[in-house]
Design a protein around this motif. Structure first.
Motif, PDB file in Angstrom:
ATOM      1  N   SER A  50       0.819  -1.210   0.000  1.00  0.00           N
ATOM      2  CA  SER A  50       0.000   0.000   0.000  1.00  0.00           C
ATOM      3  C   SER A  50       0.852   1.258   0.000  1.00  0.00           C
ATOM      4  O   SER A  50       0.376   2.346  -0.327  1.00  0.00           O
ATOM      5  CB  SER A  50      -0.931   0.008   1.221  1.00  0.00           C
ATOM      6  OG  SER A  50      -0.169   0.004   2.420  1.00  0.00           O
ATOM      7  N   GLU A  51       2.133   1.124   0.318  1.00  0.00           N
ATOM      8  CA  GLU A  51       3.020   2.284   0.308  1.00  0.00           C
ATOM      9  C   GLU A  51       3.418   2.683  -1.106  1.00  0.00           C
ATOM     10  O   GLU A  51       3.955   3.763  -1.319  1.00  0.00           O
ATOM     11  CB  GLU A  51       4.286   1.967   1.115  1.00  0.00           C
ATOM     12  CG  GLU A  51       4.029   1.671   2.579  1.00  0.00           C
ATOM     13  CD  GLU A  51       5.295   1.208   3.282  1.00  0.00           C
ATOM     14  OE1 GLU A  51       6.353   1.180   2.606  1.00  0.00           O
ATOM     15  OE2 GLU A  51       5.228   0.886   4.477  1.00  0.00           O
ATOM     16  N   ILE A  52       3.194   1.813  -2.053  1.00  0.00           N
ATOM     17  CA  ILE A  52       3.587   2.090  -3.442  1.00  0.00           C
ATOM     18  C   ILE A  52       2.497   2.902  -4.111  1.00  0.00           C
ATOM     19  O   ILE A  52       1.351   2.465  -4.239  1.00  0.00           O
ATOM     20  CB  ILE A  52       3.845   0.779  -4.209  1.00  0.00           C
ATOM     21  CG1 ILE A  52       4.947  -0.013  -3.499  1.00  0.00           C
ATOM     22  CG2 ILE A  52       4.230   1.059  -5.650  1.00  0.00           C
ATOM     23  CD1 ILE A  52       5.208  -1.365  -4.111  1.00  0.00           C
ATOM     24  N   ALA A  53       2.848   4.094  -4.560  1.00  0.00           N
ATOM     25  CA  ALA A  53       1.846   5.015  -5.090  1.00  0.00           C
ATOM     26  C   ALA A  53       1.110   4.441  -6.295  1.00  0.00           C
ATOM     27  O   ALA A  53      -0.094   4.659  -6.455  1.00  0.00           O
ATOM     28  CB  ALA A  53       2.510   6.335  -5.463  1.00  0.00           C
ATOM     29  N   ARG A  54       1.803   3.672  -7.138  1.00  0.00           N
ATOM     30  CA  ARG A  54       1.174   3.171  -8.362  1.00  0.00           C
ATOM     31  C   ARG A  54       0.114   2.117  -8.083  1.00  0.00           C
ATOM     32  O   ARG A  54      -0.643   1.765  -8.965  1.00  0.00           O
ATOM     33  CB  ARG A  54       2.238   2.628  -9.303  1.00  0.00           C
ATOM     34  CG  ARG A  54       3.049   3.727  -9.976  1.00  0.00           C
ATOM     35  CD  ARG A  54       4.106   3.157 -10.899  1.00  0.00           C
ATOM     36  NE  ARG A  54       4.819   4.221 -11.575  1.00  0.00           N
ATOM     37  CZ  ARG A  54       5.837   4.895 -11.027  1.00  0.00           C
ATOM     38  NH1 ARG A  54       6.227   4.582  -9.812  1.00  0.00           N
ATOM     39  NH2 ARG A  54       6.442   5.859 -11.700  1.00  0.00           N
ATOM     40  N   VAL A  65       6.570  -0.800 -10.653  1.00  0.00           N
ATOM     41  CA  VAL A  65       7.933  -0.257 -10.617  1.00  0.00           C
ATOM     42  C   VAL A  65       8.555  -0.539  -9.247  1.00  0.00           C
ATOM     43  O   VAL A  65       9.164   0.323  -8.622  1.00  0.00           O
ATOM     44  CB  VAL A  65       7.961   1.246 -10.950  1.00  0.00           C
ATOM     45  CG1 VAL A  65       9.382   1.683 -11.327  1.00  0.00           C
ATOM     46  CG2 VAL A  65       7.027   1.565 -12.105  1.00  0.00           C
ATOM     47  N   TYR A  66       8.355  -1.767  -8.763  1.00  0.00           N
ATOM     48  CA  TYR A  66       8.934  -2.178  -7.489  1.00  0.00           C
ATOM     49  C   TYR A  66      10.023  -3.205  -7.736  1.00  0.00           C
ATOM     50  O   TYR A  66       9.838  -4.163  -8.494  1.00  0.00           O
ATOM     51  CB  TYR A  66       7.874  -2.787  -6.570  1.00  0.00           C
ATOM     52  CG  TYR A  66       8.485  -3.538  -5.407  1.00  0.00           C
ATOM     53  CD1 TYR A  66       9.080  -2.838  -4.355  1.00  0.00           C
ATOM     54  CD2 TYR A  66       8.500  -4.922  -5.383  1.00  0.00           C
ATOM     55  CE1 TYR A  66       9.672  -3.527  -3.305  1.00  0.00           C
ATOM     56  CE2 TYR A  66       9.084  -5.618  -4.334  1.00  0.00           C
ATOM     57  CZ  TYR A  66       9.676  -4.916  -3.295  1.00  0.00           C
ATOM     58  OH  TYR A  66      10.258  -5.594  -2.263  1.00  0.00           O
ATOM     59  N   ALA A 126      16.492  -0.940  -7.462  1.00  0.00           N
ATOM     60  CA  ALA A 126      16.625  -0.500  -8.846  1.00  0.00           C
ATOM     61  C   ALA A 126      15.275  -0.089  -9.399  1.00  0.00           C
ATOM     62  O   ALA A 126      14.245  -0.668  -9.052  1.00  0.00           O
ATOM     63  CB  ALA A 126      17.217  -1.617  -9.704  1.00  0.00           C
ATOM     64  N   ARG A 127      15.257   0.921 -10.257  1.00  0.00           N
ATOM     65  CA  ARG A 127      13.984   1.394 -10.805  1.00  0.00           C
ATOM     66  C   ARG A 127      13.383   0.379 -11.767  1.00  0.00           C
ATOM     67  O   ARG A 127      12.176   0.209 -11.817  1.00  0.00           O
ATOM     68  CB  ARG A 127      14.193   2.730 -11.526  1.00  0.00           C
ATOM     69  CG  ARG A 127      12.936   3.216 -12.240  1.00  0.00           C
ATOM     70  CD  ARG A 127      13.103   4.585 -12.831  1.00  0.00           C
ATOM     71  NE  ARG A 127      11.975   4.939 -13.680  1.00  0.00           N
ATOM     72  CZ  ARG A 127      10.789   5.358 -13.252  1.00  0.00           C
ATOM     73  NH1 ARG A 127      10.572   5.446 -11.957  1.00  0.00           N
ATOM     74  NH2 ARG A 127       9.829   5.667 -14.096  1.00  0.00           N
ATOM     75  N   GLU A 128      14.228  -0.322 -12.509  1.00  0.00           N
ATOM     76  CA  GLU A 128      13.723  -1.237 -13.528  1.00  0.00           C
ATOM     77  C   GLU A 128      13.878  -2.682 -13.067  1.00  0.00           C
ATOM     78  O   GLU A 128      14.884  -3.059 -12.470  1.00  0.00           O
ATOM     79  CB  GLU A 128      14.469  -1.031 -14.847  1.00  0.00           C
ATOM     80  CG  GLU A 128      14.215   0.342 -15.472  1.00  0.00           C
ATOM     81  CD  GLU A 128      14.884   0.460 -16.834  1.00  0.00           C
ATOM     82  OE1 GLU A 128      15.510  -0.523 -17.260  1.00  0.00           O
ATOM     83  OE2 GLU A 128      14.769   1.532 -17.444  1.00  0.00           O
ATOM     84  N   PRO A 155       6.306  -0.573 -18.105  1.00  0.00           N
ATOM     85  CA  PRO A 155       5.501  -0.981 -16.961  1.00  0.00           C
ATOM     86  C   PRO A 155       5.081   0.175 -16.087  1.00  0.00           C
ATOM     87  O   PRO A 155       4.170   0.043 -15.284  1.00  0.00           O
ATOM     88  CB  PRO A 155       6.438  -1.937 -16.207  1.00  0.00           C
ATOM     89  CG  PRO A 155       7.807  -1.593 -16.656  1.00  0.00           C
ATOM     90  CD  PRO A 155       7.664  -1.110 -18.060  1.00  0.00           C
ATOM     91  N   ALA A 156       5.725   1.347 -16.244  1.00  0.00           N
ATOM     92  CA  ALA A 156       5.365   2.488 -15.412  1.00  0.00           C
ATOM     93  C   ALA A 156       4.372   3.403 -16.085  1.00  0.00           C
ATOM     94  O   ALA A 156       4.026   4.445 -15.553  1.00  0.00           O
ATOM     95  CB  ALA A 156       6.627   3.280 -15.052  1.00  0.00           C
TER      96      ALA A 156
END
Length: 467
Positions: free
Chosen positions: A375-379, A407-408, A413-415, A453-454
Motif C-alpha cells: 500500500s506504500e507504493i503510489a502506483r 515499478v517495485y 533499482a527502478r527497472e 511498466p510504469a
C-alpha cells in the motif's frame, strides 16, 4: 497460358489495398513447395525487389511424411537459384494422434509467427486462393457457423507481431500454376491434398457437381467476400466503441465505461465483450453466444455483483462502470525462469528476462498476500483491488523480488530485470488502432511493441499500430 499467368503488375494491384508498406518492404512468405505458395513466393520476391526490399521464404517441416525434409531442401535449392532467402522451420514433438490437419495448421502458424517476430518482419503472406476460400465457406456452412465463420478468410488479419496477408483470395488456382509454367518453375505435389480422409479434400472433389448447380468457386468466394465486408464493418464499429469506452492497463485488466451499452447495437456489444474477455482472460476463442448474451443483459441491467466468464472476473467499478480482470483461480501457475529466456505466461504476457538477471527467479501472480505492505507504493492506486492479486510478479526464495507494473524492485533499482509485454491471442481493436497510455510511451495491446511498466492506464486511440 502466358496471358493467364499473373504478371508483376497484376500482383502489385493485389498488394496495393493491403498496404501501406514500408518504403523498402520486408515480407515473409509461407511456402510448402506446392504450386500456390511457390507462385506467391516468386511474385512477392519480384514485388519487394522492385521496391528495394526483400522477401524471405519460410517452409515448415512438420515431419509428418518421410519425404518432407527432402522436399523442404528441394524448395530451398529452387529459391536459392533465384536469389531468394529461404529458411526451414522444423516442428518438434510427437505426431498428432487426431485432427492432424488442424493441429498442423496451428503449429505452422505458431512457427511462422515466431520467425517473423524474431526477424522483425511485419507482413506474412499466405497463398490461399479462390478455391480455398470457396471450400472454407462450404465447410463452415456445414458446421452452422455465423457471420464471422461464413465470411471465411480475410485478406488481412492482425497478429501480435504484425499481420497476415492473403493477396490471392480472388485468384483461381489455375492462374497460379500458369504463373509457374511461364517462369519454368517446377513444384511439389503433396499427396495429402488428394486424400479423401480429409473433409477439405472431399469438398474439393465435389466442386464439379456444385459448379453445375451454380455453386462455382468464383460465386462462393464472392459470397464470402461480401460477408467479409459486413464483418469488417462490424469490426470497425467495435473498434470505435473500444476507443470511446475501454481503458486497458498493461498489467492485464480493463475498465469498461458506465452506460457503455446505451448507444451500441446488440451485435457490437456482444463482439466488444467477446474481445474484452479474450484480451483479459487470454482465451483464443470467445465464449458461446448464449453466455455472452447473458453477460450483456446482466451488465446492461446494472446492480449486479461480481460475475465470472472465460477466465475473467467482471466487477462493478465505483464510477458505475465495470472492471474486467483475470480470475485468480484461473491464473497460470508460477514458472521458473532462466536468465536470457523468453516465454509466454498465462497466455497473456510475453516475458524477456535479462541475461544478467539473478538466477532462481520465477514468474507468477502477485497473490492476495505478497508479504509486503504494498500500500506504500503510489502506483498501486491505479490497480483495482480485484486485480491486484493477479498482476505478474517475479519471485525468488525470499518472496516477491520485483513487480514491474508497480515499478517495485527489492534491490531498489527502478527497472525490473525483464520486459513484460501484453501478448494475448486476440487483439482488442484489430489493425489500424493502437493503445496510447496516459503516461509517456505507447502500449500496443496484443501486438509486438514496447511496454513501459510504469506507463499506467492506456486508452485505445486511432492510429497506425506501431510494432
Amino acid at each position: 497460358m502466358d496471358d493467364w499467368a499473373l504478371s508483376d503488375r497484376d500482383f502489385a494491384a493485389l498488394m496495393h489495398p493491403l498496404g501501406p508498406f514500408e518504403p523498402q518492404p520486408r515480407v515473409a512468405v509461407a511456402v510448402s513447395g506446392g504450386p500456390d505458395s511457390l507462385a506467391l513466393t516468386l511474385l512477392a520476391a519480384e514485388w519487394t525487389a522492385a521496391r528495394g526490399g526483400r522477401a524471405v521464404a519460410l517452409t515448415v517441416d512438420h515431419r509428418l511424411r518421410p519425404d518432407s525434409a527432402a522436399e523442404a531442401a528441394q524448395v530451398g535449392h529452387w529459391l536459392a537459384a533465384r536469389g531468394i532467402e529461404h529458411r526451414v522451420l522444423v516442428r518438434e514433438g510427437d505426431r498428432p494422434a487426431a485432427d492432424i490437419q488442424a493441429q498442423a495448421r496451428a503449429a505452422r502458424h505458431d512457427l511462422l509467427g515466431r520467425s517473423c517476430a524474431e526477424a522483425g518482419i511485419l507482413h506474412l503472406l499466405l497463398a490461399h486462393h479462390r478455391e480455398d476460400q470457396a471450400e472454407t465457406l462450404l465447410l463452415r456452412l456445414g458446421r452452422g457457423s455465423g457471420l464471422d465463420g461464413l465470411a471465411a478468410m480475410s485478406p488481412q488479419r492482425p497478429t501480435r507481431w504484425g499481420q497476415i496477408l492473403r493477396p490471392l483470395l480472388d485468384i483461381p488456382r489455375a492462374r497460379l500454376r500458369a504463373t509457374l509454367i511461364k517462369r519454368g518453375q517446377p513444384w511439389v505435389d503433396d499427396p495429402s491434398n488428394a486424400d479423401p480422409a480429409y473433409a477439405r479434400v472431399r469438398m474439393r472433389q465435389l466442386a464439379p457437381t456444385l459448379t453445375a448447380e451454380g455453386l462455382s468457386p468464383a460465386r462462393l468466394a464472392a459470397t464470402a467476400a461480401r460477408l467479409g465486408r459486413a464483418r469488417a464493418m462490424l469490426e470497425r464499429e467495435v473498434a470505435r466503441a473500444a476507443v470511446r469506452l475501454v481503458e486497458l492497463h498493461p498489467a492485464g485488466f480493463a475498465r469498461l465505461a458506465a452506460g457503455a451499452f446505451a448507444t451500441l447495437s446488440d451485435e457490437v456489444v456482444l463482439r466488444l465483450l467477446a474481445r474484452l474477455l479474450a484480451v483479459v482472460g487470454g482465451e483464443a476463442l470467445p465464449p458461446r453466444h448464449h453466455r455472452l448474451e447473458r453477460l450483456a443483459r446482466a451488465l446492461a441491467g446494472g446492480g449486479v455483483g461480481g460475475l465470472t466468464l472465460a477466465g475473467c472476473r467482471i466487477v462493478p467499478a465505483p464510477d458505475g462502470g465495470w472492471v474486467f480482470c483475470r480470475e485468480p483461480a484461473r491464473v497460470a501457475a508460477p514458472v521458473a525462469l532462466v536468465p536470457g529466456c523468453e516465454m509466454t505466461w498465462d497466455r497473456r504476457f510475453l516475458i524477456r528476462l535479462a541475461t544478467d538477471a539473478p538466477a532462481g527467479l520465477c514468474l507468477g501472480a502477485l497473490g492476495a498476500s505478497p508479504g509486503r505492505n504494498f500500500s506504500e507504493i503510489a502506483r498501486l492506486k491505479h490497480i483495482p483491488s480485484c486485480a491486484r492479486a493477479t498482476i505478474p510478479a517475479l519471485f525468488d526464495q525470499q518472496g516477491v523480488f520485483a513487480v514491474p507494473h508497480l515499478v517495485y524492485n527489492r534491490t531498489g533499482a527502478r527497472e525490473a530485470p525483464c520486459r513484460l509485454e501484453p501478448a494475448p491471442a486476440l487483439c482488442l481493436t484489430g489493425a489500424g488502432l493502437r493503445l496510447v497510455p496516459f503516461g509517456s510511451n505507447p502500449i500496443s495491446w496484443g501486438m509486438s511493441s514496447a511496454c513501459d511498466p510504469a506507463s499506467g492506464v492506456g486508452r485505445a486511440k486511432p492510429g497506425r499500430t506501431q510494432p
